[in-house]
Design a protein around this motif. Structure first.
Motif, PDB file in Angstrom:
ATOM      1  N   MET A   1      36.000  65.034  47.578  1.00 49.33           N
ATOM      2  CA  MET A   1      36.308  63.656  47.865  1.00 49.33           C
ATOM      3  C   MET A   1      37.443  63.249  46.935  1.00 49.33           C
ATOM      4  SD  MET A   1      33.681  62.819  49.890  1.00 49.33           S
ATOM      5  CE  MET A   1      32.776  61.333  49.812  1.00 49.33           C
ATOM      6  N   LYS A   2      38.299  62.402  47.466  1.00 53.96           N
ATOM      7  CA  LYS A   2      39.342  61.843  46.621  1.00 53.96           C
ATOM      8  C   LYS A   2      39.206  60.331  46.622  1.00 53.96           C
ATOM      9  CE  LYS A   2      42.814  62.129  50.299  1.00 53.96           C
ATOM     10  NZ  LYS A   2      44.145  62.608  50.662  1.00 53.96           N
ATOM     11  N   VAL A   3      39.432  59.748  45.458  1.00 51.43           N
ATOM     12  CA  VAL A   3      39.392  58.297  45.285  1.00 51.43           C
ATOM     13  C   VAL A   3      40.841  57.839  45.273  1.00 51.43           C
ATOM     14  CG1 VAL A   3      38.608  56.393  43.828  1.00 51.43           C
ATOM     15  CG2 VAL A   3      37.303  58.535  43.897  1.00 51.43           C
ATOM     16  N   VAL A   4      41.197  56.981  46.235  1.00 52.22           N
ATOM     17  CA  VAL A   4      42.605  56.634  46.405  1.00 52.22           C
ATOM     18  C   VAL A   4      42.826  55.132  46.532  1.00 52.22           C
ATOM     19  CG1 VAL A   4      43.126  58.818  47.568  1.00 52.22           C
ATOM     20  CG2 VAL A   4      42.556  56.834  48.927  1.00 52.22           C
ATOM     21  N   LEU A   5      44.018  54.742  46.142  1.00 53.09           N
ATOM     22  CA  LEU A   5      44.561  53.438  46.494  1.00 53.09           C
ATOM     23  C   LEU A   5      45.589  53.713  47.573  1.00 53.09           C
ATOM     24  CD1 LEU A   5      45.198  51.795  42.999  1.00 53.09           C
ATOM     25  CD2 LEU A   5      43.307  51.364  44.570  1.00 53.09           C
ATOM     26  N   VAL A   6      45.590  52.909  48.631  1.00 55.56           N
ATOM     27  CA  VAL A   6      46.516  53.115  49.737  1.00 55.56           C
ATOM     28  C   VAL A   6      47.428  51.901  49.835  1.00 55.56           C
ATOM     29  CG1 VAL A   6      46.740  53.555  52.208  1.00 55.56           C
ATOM     30  CG2 VAL A   6      44.789  54.502  50.955  1.00 55.56           C
ATOM     31  N   ALA A   7      48.745  52.154  49.776  1.00 60.27           N
ATOM     32  CA  ALA A   7      49.724  51.081  49.894  1.00 60.27           C
ATOM     33  C   ALA A   7      49.857  50.660  51.349  1.00 60.27           C
ATOM     34  CB  ALA A   7      51.073  51.555  49.362  1.00 60.27           C
ATOM     35  N   GLU A   8      50.446  49.504  51.570  1.00 59.17           N
ATOM     36  CA  GLU A   8      50.624  49.013  52.939  1.00 59.17           C
ATOM     37  C   GLU A   8      51.447  49.972  53.788  1.00 59.17           C
ATOM     38  OE1 GLU A   8      51.988  44.987  53.185  1.00 59.17           O
ATOM     39  OE2 GLU A   8      50.397  44.251  51.871  1.00 59.17           O
ATOM     40  N   ASP A   9      52.372  50.706  53.164  1.00 58.11           N
ATOM     41  CA  ASP A   9      53.200  51.654  53.920  1.00 58.11           C
ATOM     42  C   ASP A   9      52.517  53.010  54.101  1.00 58.11           C
ATOM     43  OD1 ASP A   9      53.365  52.818  51.429  1.00 58.11           O
ATOM     44  OD2 ASP A   9      55.539  52.574  51.217  1.00 58.11           O
ATOM     45  N   GLY A  10      51.263  53.136  53.649  1.00 58.47           N
ATOM     46  CA  GLY A  10      50.493  54.362  53.849  1.00 58.47           C
ATOM     47  C   GLY A  10      50.529  55.334  52.686  1.00 58.47           C
ATOM     48  N   ARG A  11      51.367  55.093  51.697  1.00 57.71           N
ATOM     49  CA  ARG A  11      51.398  55.985  50.535  1.00 57.71           C
ATOM     50  C   ARG A  11      50.072  55.920  49.793  1.00 57.71           C
ATOM     51  NH1 ARG A  11      55.065  54.166  46.633  1.00 57.71           N
ATOM     52  NH2 ARG A  11      54.922  52.160  47.661  1.00 57.71           N
ATOM     53  N   GLU A  12      49.674  57.059  49.254  1.00 54.46           N
ATOM     54  CA  GLU A  12      48.422  57.151  48.513  1.00 54.46           C
ATOM     55  C   GLU A  12      48.687  57.453  47.050  1.00 54.46           C
ATOM     56  OE1 GLU A  12      45.921  60.259  49.968  1.00 54.46           O
ATOM     57  OE2 GLU A  12      45.453  59.229  51.828  1.00 54.46           O
ATOM     58  N   VAL A  13      47.868  56.873  46.193  1.00 55.08           N
ATOM     59  CA  VAL A  13      47.807  57.263  44.791  1.00 55.08           C
ATOM     60  C   VAL A  13      46.361  57.686  44.553  1.00 55.08           C
ATOM     61  CG1 VAL A  13      47.991  56.519  42.395  1.00 55.08           C
ATOM     62  CG2 VAL A  13      49.619  55.669  44.082  1.00 55.08           C
ATOM     63  N   ILE A  14      46.193  58.924  44.148  1.00 55.44           N
ATOM     64  CA  ILE A  14      44.841  59.433  43.910  1.00 55.44           C
ATOM     65  C   ILE A  14      44.413  59.054  42.501  1.00 55.44           C
ATOM     66  CG2 ILE A  14      43.385  61.477  43.746  1.00 55.44           C
ATOM     67  CD1 ILE A  14      45.139  62.776  45.875  1.00 55.44           C
ATOM     68  N   LEU A  15      43.337  58.296  42.422  1.00 55.79           N
ATOM     69  CA  LEU A  15      42.797  57.875  41.129  1.00 55.79           C
ATOM     70  C   LEU A  15      41.884  58.931  40.534  1.00 55.79           C
ATOM     71  CD1 LEU A  15      41.887  54.170  41.985  1.00 55.79           C
ATOM     72  CD2 LEU A  15      43.984  55.041  40.930  1.00 55.79           C
ATOM     73  N   GLY A  16      41.257  59.720  41.389  1.00 55.25           N
ATOM     74  CA  GLY A  16      40.343  60.736  40.893  1.00 55.25           C
ATOM     75  C   GLY A  16      39.849  61.632  41.997  1.00 55.25           C
ATOM     76  N   MET A  17      39.237  62.723  41.591  1.00 59.24           N
ATOM     77  CA  MET A  17      38.646  63.678  42.515  1.00 59.24           C
ATOM     78  C   MET A  17      37.161  63.771  42.178  1.00 59.24           C
ATOM     79  SD  MET A  17      41.349  64.897  44.178  1.00 59.24           S
ATOM     80  CE  MET A  17      40.919  66.506  44.767  1.00 59.24           C
ATOM     81  N   LEU A  18      36.334  63.775  43.215  1.00 58.66           N
ATOM     82  CA  LEU A  18      34.889  63.853  43.027  1.00 58.66           C
ATOM     83  C   LEU A  18      34.366  65.164  43.579  1.00 58.66           C
ATOM     84  CD1 LEU A  18      33.986  60.236  44.222  1.00 58.66           C
ATOM     85  CD2 LEU A  18      34.294  61.032  41.871  1.00 58.66           C
ATOM     86  N   GLY A  19      33.336  65.667  42.967  1.00 58.07           N
ATOM     87  CA  GLY A  19      32.718  66.905  43.424  1.00 58.07           C
ATOM     88  C   GLY A  19      31.245  66.696  43.732  1.00 58.07           C
ATOM     89  N   ILE A  20      30.559  67.789  43.906  1.00 59.16           N
ATOM     90  CA  ILE A  20      29.136  67.767  44.231  1.00 59.16           C
ATOM     91  C   ILE A  20      28.374  67.025  43.140  1.00 59.16           C
ATOM     92  CG2 ILE A  20      27.080  69.202  44.531  1.00 59.16           C
ATOM     93  CD1 ILE A  20      28.987  71.352  45.693  1.00 59.16           C
ATOM     94  N   GLY A  21      27.538  66.078  43.545  1.00 63.29           N
ATOM     95  CA  GLY A  21      26.701  65.332  42.613  1.00 63.29           C
ATOM     96  C   GLY A  21      27.366  64.124  41.985  1.00 63.29           C
ATOM     97  N   ASP A  22      28.664  63.947  42.218  1.00 57.93           N
ATOM     98  CA  ASP A  22      29.343  62.776  41.666  1.00 57.93           C
ATOM     99  C   ASP A  22      28.987  61.541  42.487  1.00 57.93           C
ATOM    100  OD1 ASP A  22      30.576  64.231  39.684  1.00 57.93           O
ATOM    101  OD2 ASP A  22      32.443  64.517  40.798  1.00 57.93           O
ATOM    102  N   HIS A  23      29.199  60.382  41.884  1.00 61.36           N
ATOM    103  CA  HIS A  23      28.879  59.138  42.573  1.00 61.36           C
ATOM    104  C   HIS A  23      30.078  58.207  42.544  1.00 61.36           C
ATOM    105  CE1 HIS A  23      28.396  57.128  38.674  1.00 61.36           C
ATOM    106  NE2 HIS A  23      27.804  58.236  38.293  1.00 61.36           N
TER     107      HIS A  23
END
Length: 168
Positions: A1-23
């Motif tokens: 899973m990736k935690v992202v902010l998405v701009a109005e133009d569709g660009r993504e900034v990934i804030l973090g990556m989650l794995g098994i057992g993460d919340h």
């Protein structure tokens, strides 16, 4: 899973990556506000949902749950502070070196199991995929990392650590 902010133009900034057992989503459990980021599955996933009322009852019955959550939020805040500092103070290769070291440390191994494409790395550190590809090629040529079947292995940790501390 990736935690992202998405701009109005569709660009993504990934804030973090989650794995098994993460919340994720714990802020909404606490303050009942809308989410502050999107979480996107990068592969097939199974999720468990916790309702706010159930969470509240659990915390009331067992305060150690609240302490565990506070510890996790503190850890995430510290990581966010470090990320902000690296975005401001490091060039792209330095940010990549820092990110690779952090990902390896999270996994407890010099082999990074999370799927990190050059595009994903670019989204995480705020750079272009082309710049990331160039830097990763330089890292491989220098013998600092090796890449096999999309798995990144840190081969020279001291060199990456030194590169991750070079300030602009």
């Amino acid at each position: 899973m990736k935690v992202v902010l998405v701009a109005e133009d569709g660009r993504e900034v990934i804030l973090g990556m989650l794995g098994i057992g993460d919340h994720f989503g714990e802020l909404s459990l606490i303050d009942d506000q809308p989410r502050s980021a999107h979480v996107i599955a990068m592969e097939e996933s199974t999720l468990l949902t916790l309702r706010r009322e159930d969470f509240r009852r659990r915390v009331d019955a067992n305060p150690s749950v609240a302490w565990a959550l506070l510890q996790e939020l503190s850890r995430r805040l510290r990581r966010a502070d470090e990320k902000i500092g690296s975005l401001v103070l490091l060039d792209v290769p330095g940010r990549i070196a820092r990110m690779l070291l952090d990902a390896a440390d999270e996994g407890g191994s010099d082999v990074i199991d999370k799927p990190l494409t050059h595009q994903t790395i670019a989204h995480v550190i705020g750079a272009s995929r082309e710049t990331v590809s160039r830097a990763m090629r330089d890292f491989q040529d220098a013998g600092w990392v090796s890449v096999e079947r999309r798995r990144i292995r840190i081969a020279d940790r001291p060199a990456l650590e030194k590169r991750s501390q070079q300030r602009l």
